[in-house]
Design a protein around this motif. Structure first.
Motif, PDB file in Angstrom:
ATOM      1  N   ASP A 207       0.804  -1.712  -0.047  1.00 28.78           N
ATOM      2  CA  ASP A 207       0.444  -0.118   0.154  1.00 28.78           C
ATOM      3  C   ASP A 207       0.911   1.124   0.343  1.00 28.78           C
ATOM      4  O   ASP A 207       0.492   2.199  -0.845  1.00 28.78           O
ATOM      5  N   LEU A 208       1.490   1.114   0.808  1.00 25.53           N
ATOM      6  CA  LEU A 208       3.057   2.323   0.784  1.00 25.53           C
ATOM      7  C   LEU A 208       3.586   2.446  -0.922  1.00 25.53           C
ATOM      8  O   LEU A 208       3.573   3.762  -1.181  1.00 25.53           O
ATOM      9  N   MET A 209       3.688   1.411  -1.323  1.00 25.14           N
ATOM     10  CA  MET A 209       4.410   1.643  -2.514  1.00 25.14           C
ATOM     11  C   MET A 209       3.311   2.333  -3.468  1.00 25.14           C
ATOM     12  O   MET A 209       3.946   2.651  -4.804  1.00 25.14           O
ATOM     13  N   GLY A 210       2.872   2.029  -3.470  1.00 27.42           N
ATOM     14  CA  GLY A 210       1.250   2.516  -4.374  1.00 27.42           C
ATOM     15  C   GLY A 210       0.543   2.937  -4.121  1.00 27.42           C
ATOM     16  O   GLY A 210      -0.240   4.022  -4.562  1.00 27.42           O
ATOM     17  N   LYS A 211       0.898   3.816  -2.773  1.00 26.64           N
ATOM     18  CA  LYS A 211       0.215   5.059  -2.544  1.00 26.64           C
ATOM     19  C   LYS A 211      -1.194   5.361  -2.236  1.00 26.64           C
ATOM     20  O   LYS A 211      -1.653   5.858  -2.275  1.00 26.64           O
ATOM     21  N   ILE A 256       9.553   8.010  -1.571  1.00 28.48           N
ATOM     22  CA  ILE A 256       9.316   8.430  -0.557  1.00 28.48           C
ATOM     23  C   ILE A 256      10.441   9.254   0.262  1.00 28.48           C
ATOM     24  O   ILE A 256      11.559   9.854  -0.152  1.00 28.48           O
ATOM     25  N   ASP A 257       9.780  11.285   0.030  1.00 26.62           N
ATOM     26  CA  ASP A 257      10.666  12.133   0.698  1.00 26.62           C
ATOM     27  C   ASP A 257      11.379  12.299   1.566  1.00 26.62           C
ATOM     28  O   ASP A 257      12.193  12.360   2.165  1.00 26.62           O
ATOM     29  N   HIS A 258      10.910  11.613   3.120  1.00 28.86           N
ATOM     30  CA  HIS A 258      11.762  11.714   4.114  1.00 28.86           C
ATOM     31  C   HIS A 258      10.567   9.958   5.127  1.00 28.86           C
ATOM     32  O   HIS A 258      10.211   9.343   4.999  1.00 28.86           O
TER      33      HIS A 258
END
Length: 358
Positions: A207-211, A256-258
């Motif tokens: 889910d994180l990678m797919g936003k 991911i920026d941060h």
């Protein structure tokens, strides 16, 4: 300053704690209450300005601000009545400054859920209901006691009465529009729901990678303006094992920026109304934390109480000017240094040199 990681069992608190603190202090197992006593660790507050300032001053060392994370054992429904060692765990929450509520929004075979199914909204309701009920009992108990605080302080009694009425209406104290002084009193009285709260939604790596953020609209509606951070504890664990250079590449690959740590600390500072100022010199570049709106003598007191008592003036350079003009001498020569008195309100990013006499 302490941030308490709070939530139901098996939502990823201990895994997150280990990732954020880059340690293995917290036991992370697939069963409830694998954590009993709270795990505590200090972490450096990430601030890219420190490196830039240090290079400009050619400092020998960098000393960042620190924040403590506390991994508190999982709460369960009935905790306010003592279920699941609830009284013990609630007392641990009373010691922290900020509550970071870790909420599970991922499904994974083999990782049990204490209620049998993943339901973030239900989980959030359970946690907040238990905190509210504990506060309700505390308000009633404190009002019933004829202790010194109530006998000598009408303000305290009035605040307790207000708090009781608000809790009886089913609302968290943090959502009420208290004055700064009232918030200080509420903190001393030990109310759990008066503490700033940040929601940390633990999602899957996919889910994180797919936003894609599961339950997003419902969670934001429930949060009602309180900060929400979406994070994968699995990804944070992978990041924690990498070198600084490899982390940058890894984050870039994931778009991911941060890191999660940076997101959480940013929200903690905002929730607490905190800012950073710096002291810079050949020996060290150091970050200090002070409340937003603080005046120069209060900031001086963060370094040493004598600095505040004997405050004369502060020499102030904004950090961007300090870097752009290659240090104190260049900034001063360019007219970018200001001499400020006791009524000066500190800005986030000020480089300050205090003059004092005791």
């Amino acid at each position: 300053m302490q941030c308490g990681l709070v939530g139901l069992p098996n939502v990823g608190k201990s895994t997150l704690f280990n990732a954020l603190t880059e340690s293995n202090l917290a036991q992370a197992e697939n069963y409830p209450f694998c954590t009993i006593e709270p795990n505590i660790a200090s972490v450096n507050v990430p601030d890219s300005r420190l490196d830039l300032l240090s290079k400009a001053a050619q400092s020998k060392s960098i000393i960042p601000s620190q924040i403590q994370f506390v991994d508190i054992a999982g709460l369960v429904k009935g905790a306010s009545k003592g279920d699941g060692l609830g009284n013990q765990f609630l007392s641990h929450i009373r010691q922290v400054d900020v509550v970071v509520q870790v909420v599970r929004a991922f499904s994974k075979d083999g990782i049990i859920h204490v209620h049998g199914a993943v339901d973030p909204l239900f989980d959030m309701d359970v946690i907040e209901t238990e905190l509210l009920l504990a506060d309700l009992q505390s308000a009633e108990r404190q009002l019933s006691k004829k202790h010194k605080a109530i006998e000598s302080g009408k303000d305290v009694k009035h605040i307790l009465e207000q708090a009781l009425a608000y809790l009886q209406s089913g609302k968290l104290l943090q959502s009420f529009n208290w004055t700064l002084q009232e918030r200080i009193i509420l903190s001393r009285l030990g109310f759990l729901t008066a503490k700033p709260m940040i929601y940390l939604i633990n999602i899957s790596e996919q889910d994180l990678m797919g936003k894609t953020f599961p339950y997003r609209d419902a969670i934001l509606e429930h949060a009602n303006g309180k900060p929400v951070v979406w994070m994968s504890t699995q990804v944070e664990c992978e990041i924690a094992q990498l070198s600084q250079d490899d982390r940058s590449v890894f984050l870039k690959d994931l778009s991911i920026d941060h890191t999660g740590l940076e997101h959480i600390i940013c929200q903690v500072y905002r929730s607490m109304g905190l800012i950073s100022f710096f002291t810079v010199g050949p020996k060290e570049t150091r970050s200090w934390t002070v409340r937003e709106g603080a005046k120069a003598p209060e900031a001086a007191g963060c370094i040493h109480s004598d600095f505040e008592k004997g405050f004369i003036r502060a020499e102030v350079i904004f950090w961007e000017d300090y870097v752009a003009y290659h240090g104190e001498y260049g900034a001063k020569t360019a007219g970018r240094m200001a001499t400020e008195g006791k009524d000066y309100v500190v800005r986030d990013g000020d480089v300050m040199l205090f003059r004092f006499n005791v």
